[in-house]
Structure formats: C-alpha cells, structure tokens
Enzyme design. Structure first.
Site, PDB file in Angstrom:
ATOM      1  N   HIS A  41       0.831  -1.217   0.000  1.00 17.17           N
ATOM      2  CA  HIS A  41       0.000   0.000   0.000  1.00 17.17           C
ATOM      3  C   HIS A  41       0.862   1.262   0.000  1.00 17.17           C
ATOM      4  O   HIS A  41       0.579   2.210  -0.713  1.00 17.17           O
ATOM      5  CB  HIS A  41      -0.966  -0.016   1.187  1.00 17.17           C
ATOM      6  CG  HIS A  41      -2.158  -0.898   0.948  1.00 17.17           C
ATOM      7  ND1 HIS A  41      -2.100  -2.266   1.092  1.00 17.17           N
ATOM      8  CD2 HIS A  41      -3.412  -0.619   0.526  1.00 17.17           C
ATOM      9  CE1 HIS A  41      -3.286  -2.779   0.777  1.00 17.17           C
ATOM     10  NE2 HIS A  41      -4.099  -1.810   0.441  1.00 17.17           N
TER      11      HIS A  41
ATOM     12  N   LYS B  68      -9.219  -8.283   8.011  1.00 14.46           N
ATOM     13  CA  LYS B  68      -9.894  -8.538   9.277  1.00 14.46           C
ATOM     14  C   LYS B  68      -9.875  -7.292  10.146  1.00 14.46           C
ATOM     15  O   LYS B  68      -9.022  -6.425   9.978  1.00 14.46           O
ATOM     16  CB  LYS B  68      -9.261  -9.725  10.011  1.00 14.46           C
ATOM     17  CG  LYS B  68      -7.923  -9.432  10.662  1.00 14.46           C
ATOM     18  CD  LYS B  68      -7.513 -10.587  11.553  1.00 14.46           C
ATOM     19  CE  LYS B  68      -6.110 -10.444  12.101  1.00 14.46           C
ATOM     20  NZ  LYS B  68      -6.035  -9.887  13.443  1.00 14.46           N
TER      21      LYS B  68
HETATM   22  S1  SF4 Z   1      -5.384 -15.613  14.971  1.00 13.44           S
HETATM   23 FE1  SF4 Z   1      -3.883 -14.556  16.254  1.00 13.44          FE
HETATM   24  S2  SF4 Z   1      -1.965 -14.738  15.198  1.00 13.44           S
HETATM   25 FE2  SF4 Z   1      -3.578 -15.191  13.734  1.00 13.44          FE
HETATM   26  S3  SF4 Z   1      -4.050 -13.247  12.715  1.00 13.44           S
HETATM   27 FE3  SF4 Z   1      -5.409 -13.442  14.461  1.00 13.44          FE
HETATM   28  S4  SF4 Z   1      -4.354 -12.360  16.123  1.00 13.44           S
HETATM   29 FE4  SF4 Z   1      -2.855 -12.792  14.548  1.00 13.44          FE
END
Ligand code: SF4
Lengths: 290, 206
Positions: B36, B117
C-alpha cells in the site's frame, strides 16, 4: 548433553499446527451459545474446521506464527549456551519446513531475516535453573494482531474512575476488551498482571497464559474476578471476529506482583483464539510432549 | 450461501449488505503494508520516483486489480526454492493499518473492495460509497482453511518486500467471508463498537 534440535523442531511443529485440546474444547462449547446461521457462529465453525485441517496436514493454524517465546527450565549443570543454539537451529529448520512464517523484520532496514532469527531477542528465550534432573521447554507463539491490542494502565485512571484496588483492575481490563473489539481475533484469552513495573508486568501477563484453561486460580479473590471479567466481557456483545455475538472472551487469567509504593500498573496481554502453547519434557533421556 | 465471482460488477457490489455471508471465486492479489505504501508513494501521490521494475509491475497489476480485490494477507508459502509456489497458510491480517491509504488505492486501481480482518475506518467507508466497493471480513486465523481455497498461485510481484509483504496473484474458489462494510455507508464494526461502548459505560457505573 544430547542434541535436542530435532525434538525442539517437533515442539515447534506441534505448537504451530496442533491447537491444544483445552482451547479446542472451549471453542466447541462456545459455538453452542451463538445463534445458528449467525456470522458469529459461522466464524467459529470455520475456526474449528481450520483447527482440524491444520492438525491433519501439519500446516500452521494461523499464518502469523507470531513471536516465538520460549521458557526453558533446566537442571543444574546444563549448558544454556548449547540449548540456545539448538533452539535457534530448530527455529531455522521450522521456517524451512513452513511450520513458521519468516517473521523477524529488522526494524531499521525493514529487511526480513527470512529464518525467524534476529538479534538477541528473536526468538525470545527465558532460562531458569530448577531443582531435579528434568528439562522442560515451553513455547508460546504470540500473534501480532492480538499483541497490538494489549494494553497497560497506570492506576488511578481518572477517565475510567479506576482506583488502586481490584475494582480498579476490573474497570481497566473491561476497557481494554472494549477497545480491542474483534481486532485481536476474538474470542480471546486475557492474561492480566497487576503490580510490578512496566516490564515485569507485561512479562507476567504473558506467563500466566502458559496455564491450562481449566486450571483454577489458587487465590479465591482472583478466581472470582477472573470469572466476573470473562462474564462481563461477554456481555459487551463484540463476539467472534467482532461480528457481534456472545463469545468475546474464553478465559481470564490474573496474577499479582509486588509493586513500588508509587506505582500501580495493570498490564493486559490479549491472546487470540489461536492460543498456541506447548511443552516438551526431557527426563532420563526420554522426550515427551504434552 | 451466495457466491460472488470476480470480476465483480457495480450492481453486485451495491446489492451486498452488512452481515451478508458470501463466498468468493476468482483472481485477486494479496497486498499489505509495504504494498500500500509503495502504491501510494510511487503511483498515486508520486512522492517517490519509480525505480527498478516498478513501472513494469504497475503495468502488470493494473488490469488484474480492475473490478477485483486486494486481500490483506501475508501468507506462508511453500516451494520458494523451486518456484512451485503453494499457499500453506493464508488468513487475513489486520486491515486498519491501511486506513490512511485504502480509499485512494481502491479508486486508483478500480478495486471492488478489499478483504481483511478487524474492519476499517470512516475514510475507507466513504471510499466504499464512492467506488462503489465493500469490505469483506475473512475469518482471522483460519489460515489452513483459507489456504485450501487458494487453488493456484499465478504470479508473484515484489518478492523482495519479503514473503508476507509481496504481491501474490492468486485464484480462489469458495473463500468464505462476511460483508462488514457496504457501499451504502453501513459498517458492522461501527455498530458493534457503539453497542459495546454503551455496555461498557453501564458496567463501569456499577
Ligand atoms: S489468529 Fe492470532 S496470530 Fe492469527 S491473525 Fe489473528 S491475532 Fe494474529
């Protein structure tokens, strides 16, 4: 001293690819609380499918294989220098086998070392001499997303009306959970240390995360607060991934440390659902993994 | 569950609402922090002149990104020595770090959205309205499962950024995601944030 490189490699493989049973069980229980067809339940279903698949294929549960944190308890007379070398060699091999993602970035040059080795602190290795003749090596993989939502408070905190007592601890921990939302890959596990200094507090907040999920707190007051915090955190409705839902926190762990009269810190380490920690023991030349 | 095929039309994007679970099929690129920043500095705000293979890579990714998606993901990839690349673990990374850049990147490359996410902020939400585009939330940590949806690695650009930061051109089938920010100005993250804030206030008052 026998060479343990291969065994440590196996410890890393298990830690990265095989989620401990206590965590999986807790995820399985929480799924029942979420509405059928909801995004929250869908997230937990995908998580559980992922756990099974990673175990079956020996692939990382999460692509962020995190900061490797080792705690080595060694009997008198064992060479920590050699153990450190073996851990580092095993870490390099684990990266080659794709059990670990290359995760050590030079903060100045921005270059990824490519093998999960970097300076003195990557991987992090703590050594402690113990009585007896058993060697244990514990490993935790602490992901970056959840590490980023960890928080430290200095009490009193006037914004939250949090004083220097357990009621104050409760308030700031709840604030940390609300701020984290789903960013730490909820549902999470909270490691909390109150007291200590800024360094020892954060350290202890991670150390409590080595405990088993169903292990109770020996202090009844803290045990009660742990349960209360888990329940209240779940009332906030943040849910898996922050999609909304009933499961935000699976478990809370609290420990207290002696503090200076002037300071009262509360350190919160947030552990994501990919709660990867395992242990190997060596006794009478026999190696076992938990 | 509804299936969305890439390239995605504006009409399809506008029909998506927050909370919709969908599966994605088609060709997309991975891109996270370094990508980015590189896009913004070199081609959008132009604060840094193109260097090395920058222009060539730009020429290659521009048509790929049109009506497609950027996946915020730093994968574990096997076959690095033989170049027989295979995604081993490929969950989403936290998206909010791209908040300063995302809306401009979406506009410049005609993206129909991003996958990541944790959700994104008001600037990206406005960007989703303007584009139109949506934010798809993948399941954080579901890395092996998502890697299985990646059926092919077609190309990699800027591998010198490091394996997690490179641009991997991938084909996915049945990638499960949830729409958490739509093209109509709705954000599930804002709603959950507000509700949880209210509950927190009540708990603090106890
Ligand atoms: S599950 Fe844990 S290690 Fe994996 S992306 Fe999410 S916060 Fe990061």
């Amino acid at each position: 001293m026998r060479d343990l490189t291969e065994n440590i490699l196996e410890l890393i493989r298990r830690t990265s690819t095989d989620l401990p049973a206590d965590v999986e069980k807790s995820l399985c229980t929480s799924i029942e609380r979420e509405e059928p067809g909801s995004a929250a339940r869908g997230a937990l279903e995908t998580i559980l499918k992922n756990v099974a698949l990673s175990r079956k294929n020996s692939t990382p549960i999460c692509q962020d294989t995190g900061t490797p944190i080792f705690y080595v308890h060694y009997p008198e007379g064992m060479s920590t220098r050699k153990l450190k070398e073996q851990i580092r060699t095993a870490m390099e091999a684990a990266t080659r086998h794709s059990y670990m993602r290359p995760n050590a970035v030079n903060v100045l040059t921005e270059k990824n070392s490519g093998n999960n080795l970097g300076g003195k602190a990557f991987p992090t290795i703590h050594f402690e001499e113990v009585e007896g003749d058993e060697l244990t090596i514990e490993l935790m993989l602490k992901g970056g997303g959840c590490e980023n939502v960890g928080a430290q408070y200095s009490l009193p905190d006037s914004r939250l009306s949090a004083g220097r007592d357990l009621a104050g601890v409760r308030k700031v921990v709840l604030d940390a959970v609300q701020k984290a939302q789903g960013q730490g890959c909820a549902p999470g596990i909270l490691g909390v240390a109150f007291g200590g200094d800024r360094g020892s507090g954060y350290l202890a907040s991670k150390e409590v995360l080595f405990n088993k999920m169903d292990e109770g707190n020996p202090d009844p007051k803290l045990a009660e607060l742990e349960q209360k915090l888990t329940d209240e955190a779940n009332q906030m409705g943040i849910g898996p991934m922050g999609f909304g839902g009933k499961t935000t926190v699976l478990k809370t762990r609290i420990t207290g440390l002696h503090r200076l009269p002037a300071s009262y810190f509360v350190s919160v380490s947030y552990m994501c659902w990919a709660y990867r920690r395992r242990k190997m023991s060596v006794k009478d030349n026999e190696v076992t993994y938990d | 569950m509804r299936e969305i095929n890439i390239p995605i039309s504006d009409e399809t994007i506008r029909s998506l609402k927050v909370g919709d679970p969908v599966t994605l099929n088609g060709i997309m690129l991975t891109g996270r922090d370094t990508v980015h920043k590189w896009m913004i500095d070199t081609f959008i705000r132009k604060t840094r002149p193109p260097q090395g293979d920058d222009l060539q890579v730009y020429g290659a990714i521009k048509p790929l990104l049109k009506d497609s998606l950027i996946y915020h993901c730093g994968p574990v990839v096997s076959g690095l020595d033989t170049k027989q690349y295979k995604f081993v673990a490929a969950g989403p990374t936290t998206s909010i770090r791209e908040e300063p850049y995302q809306a401009e990147v979406m506009k410049h490359f005609n993206l129909k959205g991003v996958i990541g996410k944790g959700g994104m902020g008001p600037k990206t939400l406005q960007g989703c309205r303007d584009a139109p585009a949506v934010y798809f939330h993948a399941i954080g940590g579901a890395a092996s499962y998502i890697a299985q949806s990646v059926t092919r690695v077609l190309e990699v650009y800027k591998l010198e950024f490091g394996v997690p930061e490179a641009m991997w051109v991938i084909e996915v089938i049945d990638l499960p995601v949830v729409v958490t920010m739509d093209a109509h100005g709705q954000s599930l993250h804002a709603v959950v944030e507000a509700q949880s804030h209210q509950v927190l206030q009540d708990l603090l008052a106890k």
